[in-house]
Each structure stands twice: as structure tokens, then as C-alpha cells.
Enzyme design. Structure first.
Site, PDB file in Angstrom:
ATOM      1  N   LYS A   1       0.846  -1.190   0.000  1.00  0.00           N
ATOM      2  CA  LYS A   1       0.000   0.000   0.000  1.00  0.00           C
ATOM      3  C   LYS A   1       0.879   1.237   0.000  1.00  0.00           C
ATOM      4  O   LYS A   1       1.751   1.395   0.873  1.00  0.00           O
ATOM      5  CB  LYS A   1      -0.837  -0.029   1.277  1.00  0.00           C
ATOM      6  CG  LYS A   1      -2.251   0.419   1.121  1.00  0.00           C
ATOM      7  CD  LYS A   1      -2.989   0.083   2.408  1.00  0.00           C
ATOM      8  CE  LYS A   1      -4.264   0.815   2.512  1.00  0.00           C
ATOM      9  NZ  LYS A   1      -4.801   0.750   3.870  1.00  0.00           N
TER      10      LYS A   1
HETATM   11  C1  E4P Z   1      -8.141   1.047   4.465  1.00  0.00           C
HETATM   12  O1  E4P Z   1      -7.492   0.679   3.522  1.00  0.00           O
HETATM   13  C2  E4P Z   1      -8.107   2.431   4.983  1.00  0.00           C
HETATM   14  O2  E4P Z   1      -6.855   2.741   5.465  1.00  0.00           O
HETATM   15  C3  E4P Z   1      -9.177   2.564   6.038  1.00  0.00           C
HETATM   16  O3  E4P Z   1     -10.394   2.051   5.508  1.00  0.00           O
HETATM   17  C4  E4P Z   1      -9.368   3.977   6.540  1.00  0.00           C
HETATM   18  O4  E4P Z   1     -10.484   4.016   7.379  1.00  0.00           O
HETATM   19  P1  E4P Z   1     -10.805   5.256   8.369  1.00  0.00           P
HETATM   20  O5  E4P Z   1     -11.091   6.444   7.530  1.00  0.00           O
HETATM   21  O6  E4P Z   1     -12.001   4.791   9.141  1.00  0.00           O
HETATM   22  O7  E4P Z   1      -9.587   5.435   9.222  1.00  0.00           O
END
Ligand code: E4P
Length: 219
Positions: free
Chosen positions: A83
């Protein structure tokens, strides 16, 4: 639509994987911090439990550092998706890692044009953050619709991974908008089957059977 679990907690993932309905996992540095565990060790354990893509997020902010962290993550297991953030450095790293044959998830996407750029850089997944856009007074789901249209217009193969999901309405909206994947926090995943009429209907079926003495005889 594929369902990923949005947590870095290996125990929580193991429990939910028992449903047979977990297609992958996403983690990020904040989720890793919440567990208090070693990030790489958690990823190793998660990759043993879930065979689908498991996203591991780099901490470096420059291309070379992201590539090197990404390649280290890739050694953990074949199902790691690296990522990277949606920055110029992130997209350069995305191209290099994709050219290595690795899966890349480009994260922190808040606009359709950002998503188009990530697709051009060879991203396997694009992560638009629905909930954070809603929090900022915008329409997170509209972003998913617009990305779907752009990707279909140009036949981009990058998968839309709806992220920052806060509840069932987001899961429903993402499915209706044609997202390929939704990544879902454990508590939201557990609530996906909730419906009062399902509970009520089951109670009535069982009560009727009991009253009438309906049995399923063994052969
Ligand atoms: C996943 O890949 C993201 O990092 C995550 O869904 C972010 O979620 P949040 O906005 O609730 O922190």
C-alpha cells in the site's frame, strides 16, 4: 463484490475468516498502532490465515524508501499487496513495484482524477475513502460512482476498493456503485446480516415447528 476486513488484528481476522466470507485484509499504520503488536509479525500471521490480498502500508514517503519497504513486505507472502499513498512518489513506487509483478494498493484517494492517475501507474487496487469524505461534508459515494465511470470508459483494470467504510449503508452504496471490493471494519462486518425481520421470522418458524411437533427424522 469482494469483502476485505479493515484491521491489523490477527486474532480478530482469524475469527471472522471462519465465516468463509473474508476475501482479503487491509491494514494501515494507524490500525497497526492500535494492536500494539509488531507490524511484520502480524502481517505474517494474517497471511497464513487469509489467502486473498493482504495490504501492508509503507511508512517511507520517498520513492526509493517505498520501493525498498514494499519489496521487504513482498517477501512475507505471495498475497501481500503493497500500500502506497497517492503522491507523486507513491505513484512512481507503484509503477516500479507493479513492474516487479507485485500487487499495489494506492491509498488515500479523494478524487476521481487521483484514481485515474493511480490506474495509469499500474495500481492493482485504488482505495477511495468514503467515510472521511462524508466527514468533510462531501459525498463519498459519488466518488465511487465517478471512478467506476472513468475506469469503465477506458477499460482500466485497477480494482476499486471502497475504504473508510462506517456502516451497512456504505457497503450497500459501494455494491450499487459497482465497487470491486469493500474493506470493512470488524464490527461492521459482524453487523452485515442484521435485520429484525430475519430474527422475528426465524423465531416464528421454530415456534410453529415446536407447537406442531415437526421433526426431521434421521435415516
Ligand atoms: C483502508 O485501507 C483504509 O486505510 C481505512 O479504511 C481507513 O479508514 P478510516 O477512515 O475509518 O480510518
Amino acid at each position: 463484490m469482494k469483502l476485505f476486513i479493515d484491521t491489523a488484528d490477527p486474532k480478530e481476522i482469524a475469527k471472522l475468516a471462519e465465516t468463509g466470507l473474508v476475501d482479503g485484509v487491509t491494514t494501515n499504520p494507524s490500525l497497526a498502532a492500535k494492536t500494539g503488536l509488531d507490524y511484520v509479525e502480524s502481517l505474517q500471521e494474517i497471511c497464513r490465515t487469509v489467502k486473498g490480498p493482504v495490504s501492508a502500508e509503507v511508512l517511507a514517503t520517498e520513492t526509493a524508501g517505498m520501493i525498498s519497504e514494499g519489496r521487504r513486505f513482498a517477501k512475507i507472502a505471495k498475497n501481500i499487496a503493497i500500500k502506497v499513498p497517492l503522491t507523486w512518489d507513491g505513484l512512481k513506487a507503484c509503477r516500479a513495484l507493479a513492474d516487479d509483478g507485485l500487487m499495489v494498493n494506492v491509498t488515500l484517494c479523494f478524487s476521481p482524477v487521483q484514481a485515474m492517475m493511480a490506474a495509469k501507474a499500474g495500481a492493482t487496487f485504488i482505495s477511495p475513502f468514503i467515510g472521511r469524505l462524508d466527514d468533510a461534508g462531501q459525498d463519498g459515494m459519488e466518488l465511487i460512482h465517478e471512478i467506476r465511470t472513468i475506469y469503465d470508459n477506458y477499460d482500466f483494470k485497477t480494482q476499486i476498493l471502497a475504504a473508510s467504510v462506517r456502516g451497512i449503508p456504505h457497503v450497500r452504496g459501494a455494491a450499487l456503485a459497482g465497487a470491486d471490493v469493500a474493506t470493512i471494519p470488524p464490527d461492521v462486518f459482524k453487523s452485515l446480516l442484521n435485520h429484525p425481520l430475519t430474527d422475528k421470522g426465524l423465531a416464528v418458524f421454530l415456534a410453529d415447528a415446536r407447537k406442531a411437533g415437526v421433526r426431521i427424522r434421521e435415516e
